[in-house]
Design a protein around this motif. Structure first.
Motif, short mmCIF file in Angstrom:
data_model
loop_
_atom_site.label_atom_id
_atom_site.label_comp_id
_atom_site.label_asym_id
_atom_site.label_seq_id
_atom_site.Cartn_x
_atom_site.Cartn_y
_atom_site.Cartn_z
N ASP A 173 0.24 -6.08 -3.58
CA ASP A 173 -1.11 -6.63 -3.61
C ASP A 173 -2.11 -5.57 -3.17
N VAL A 174 -2.67 -4.85 -4.14
CA VAL A 174 -3.64 -3.77 -3.95
C VAL A 174 -2.89 -2.50 -3.53
N THR A 175 -2.77 -1.56 -4.46
CA THR A 175 -1.93 -0.38 -4.21
C THR A 175 -2.62 0.94 -4.56
N ALA A 176 -3.95 0.96 -4.65
CA ALA A 176 -4.62 2.20 -5.07
C ALA A 176 -5.96 2.41 -4.39
N THR A 177 -6.11 1.95 -3.16
CA THR A 177 -7.39 2.00 -2.47
C THR A 177 -7.82 3.44 -2.17
N PRO A 178 -9.05 3.82 -2.50
CA PRO A 178 -9.48 5.21 -2.25
C PRO A 178 -9.45 5.60 -0.77
N ASN A 179 -10.04 4.79 0.09
CA ASN A 179 -10.05 5.05 1.54
C ASN A 179 -8.95 4.19 2.15
N TYR A 180 -7.73 4.55 1.85
CA TYR A 180 -6.58 3.65 2.00
C TYR A 180 -6.05 3.53 3.42
N ILE A 181 -5.33 2.45 3.62
CA ILE A 181 -4.32 2.33 4.66
C ILE A 181 -2.99 2.13 3.95
#
Length: 553
Positions: free
Chosen positions: A377-385
């Protein structure tokens, strides 16, 4: 390199993990030519090393580009923007695309249909004051519209009973929770109600019964309950409602100002307009694809939600959908020990509708055969955790442990969790544990099925602790980075969760990590063998509105 999160692995297991994941690095360092997509699809990727090597950015991005093209070609009938929202043509086109790809890969594909109440904005909601001061309230920063319809113009504001100002140190207000709180209320006015004690929908229903033309609910004012917020509208039984009068949620400071103005003898005159469309019994779809091989008595569910919330939904959750779609393709020649069941759920953004329907409509026998769930569930966030799902961990939104599950969930869920940790350790990446709250994994945990998964964050705000762990900047995880405007995913009026809101590098290493979990659990003979045990066959409640971002009371 930031200081690493303390791992729960013992030293021996860490050594084993390094050995397990060392092969791809050795191959790369020896100058071996990378495999092509065709070569990967032709071979049997039945080990971690083989599968991880074949999870490639180009293949993942191709799926992402397809989902964006689907959104662009299918405008929402409500706001005429590119969309993959449940109940709209773009979602059905997304489901058809996944079904076509999985069928071509040799999986047994079925599409499960269910219905829900479709709601969508047809324009931008407005809330303004005309006297004693003229002011137009800013969306998101000063107020948020409730899932409601209708408008009221130049109506006088009147507080309901039970408002507590100044607020107590802990929540105590029961404003609007009973009909008595509207004694003496003048028909046609806008009700001002303080958050607290009962469901927001109960407050609104009481106000509507008293003749209110609109409702403003302001935050209670206790620590952690001060800013502008959004709420789910459910009745006393927890059932979602869509009031036919407009509902606005706002901050304690604004609510206090409005309350004080009324008490001083200059009641505010206000207008609220929430243009929206409602459609009962709208169709929605879960796409289910099973491997031909594997023991049907021991089923591994691998899931992602396919729907968007506002628009294209490329980060949330085309990214997770692409992750499991690519892994499924790369495993098409594998004969797993356990049956693989890949599921793309609909309606997750509306309250886990698809996964709830799926679990509630399984027979006890079929439910008992599901040994594990893995959720992307959401695997490409730019400013990621790097979040690894653990039912004992705190929630991503809120930071508290808000759910309790059957005891058999906890220990077993750490198996896949620790497989992900081992991979991240092997490539020098940190991690943190997060609960499944707000993800489809929770639908499985609730009935006693172990689950884990991965997520990389959305909206706002990345903390200093997370910056220390993962780098990046304070504030938004995505959207306008760096800033604190809340990001793209959950803002219904920015329409910016597009392909550019994803980082292909993050998508790749998260998909590789997820692949390690899938292939190891596909051949697991210990935890999965417990899938004949009794599970908790209880009906899951259907949550209202956007379950992981909005509160009900």
């Amino acid at each position: 390199m930031p200081q690493r999160m303390v791992s729960r692995f013992v030293a021996g297991l860490c050594i084993a993990a390094l050995a397990l994941f060392s092969a791809p690095a050795a191959s790369a360092s020896s100058g071996a030519k990378p495999l092509t997509s065709a070569q990967c699809l032709a071979r049997v990727n039945d080990t971690v090393t083989k599968l991880v090597e074949c999870v490639r950015t180009a293949d993942l991005w191709q799926h992402m580009q397809k989902f964006q093209a689907i959104a662009d070609a299918n405008l929402s009938p409500a706001d005429r923007r590119p969309s993959r929202n449940s109940g709209e043509p773009g979602y059905k086109a997304s489901a058809d695309y996944v079904a076509q790809v999985m069928g071509a890969a040799g999986y047994n594909v079925t599409i499960q249909t269910y219905t829900f109440t479709y709601y969508a904005f047809t324009g931008i909601p407005t809330w303004s004051e005309s006297s004693p001061f003229a002011h137009t309230f800013a969306l998101s920063s000063e107020w948020n519209p409730g899932q409601s319809t209708g408008s009221t113009t130049d109506a006088t504001l009147q507080p309901a009973g039970g408002i507590i100002i100044p607020p107590t140190p802990t929540p105590s207000s029961s404003s609007g929770c009973t009909a008595a709180d509207f004694s003496g209320f003048v028909t046609g006015r806008i009700a001002l109600i303080q958050r607290g004690s009962c469901f927001f929908g109960v407050k609104v229903l009481n106000a509507q019964a008293a003749g209110a033309s609109g409702v403003v609910i302001f935050n209670e004012g206790n620590p952690g309950r001060t800013g502008a917020f959004g709420g789910s509208l459910v009745d006393a039984a927890g059932n979602p409602i869509i009031p036919t009068i407009p509902v606005a949620f706002t901050s304690f400071a604004i609510g206090q100002d409005l309350y004080n103005a009324y008490q001083s003898g200059t009641p505010p005159v206000m207008s609220i307009n929430i243009p929206a469309v409602v459609k009962e019994n709208a169709p929605d779809y879960n796409v289910i694809a099973e491997s031909k091989g594997g023991d049907p008595n021991h089923v591994l569910v691998v899931d992602a939600h396919l729907d968007a919330i506002y628009g294209a939904g490329m980060l949330d959750n085309a990214s997770g959908s692409a992750t499991i779609l690519d892994i499924a393709q790369e495993m098409k020649n594998v004969n797993p020990t356990n049956k693989l069941r890949f599921i793309w759920f609909g309606g997750e953004e509306l309250g886990l509708l698809g996964s709830t329907f799926y679990v509630n409509n399984l027979s006890s026998n079929d439910l008992n055969h599901i040994g594990y769930d893995l959720d992307a569930d959401v695997t490409a966030t730019p400013n990621y955790i790097i979040g690894v799902l653990d039912p004992a961990a705190p929630d991503f939104f809120g930071g508290t442990v808000s759910n309790t599950f059957p005891n058999r969930v906890y220990k077993a869920s750490t198996i896949a969790r620790d497989q992900a940790v081992a991979y991240f350790d092997s490539v020098g990446l940190n991690h943190e544990f997060l609960s499944p709250s707000g993800t489809d994994a929770i639908s499985f945990n609730n009935v006693g099925i172990p689950a884990s998964g991965l997520l990389t964050g959305q909206d706002c705000c990345k903390s200093q602790h997370e910056v220390d762990l993962f780098g990046g900047s304070l504030g938004n995880y995505e959207g306008n980075v760096p800033s604190f405007d809340g990001g793209c995913v959950d803002n219904p009026f920015l329409w910016c969760d597009n392909l550019s809101n994803n980082d292909p590098t993050v998508l790749t290493f998260m998909s590789k990590a997820f692949a390690t979990m899938v292939v190891q659990m596909a051949f697991d003979t210990k935890i999965m063998s417990a899938s004949n045990n009794t599970v908790y066959k209880k009906k899951l409640p259907i949550a209202g509105d956007v379950a992981r971002r909005f509160v009900a009371a």
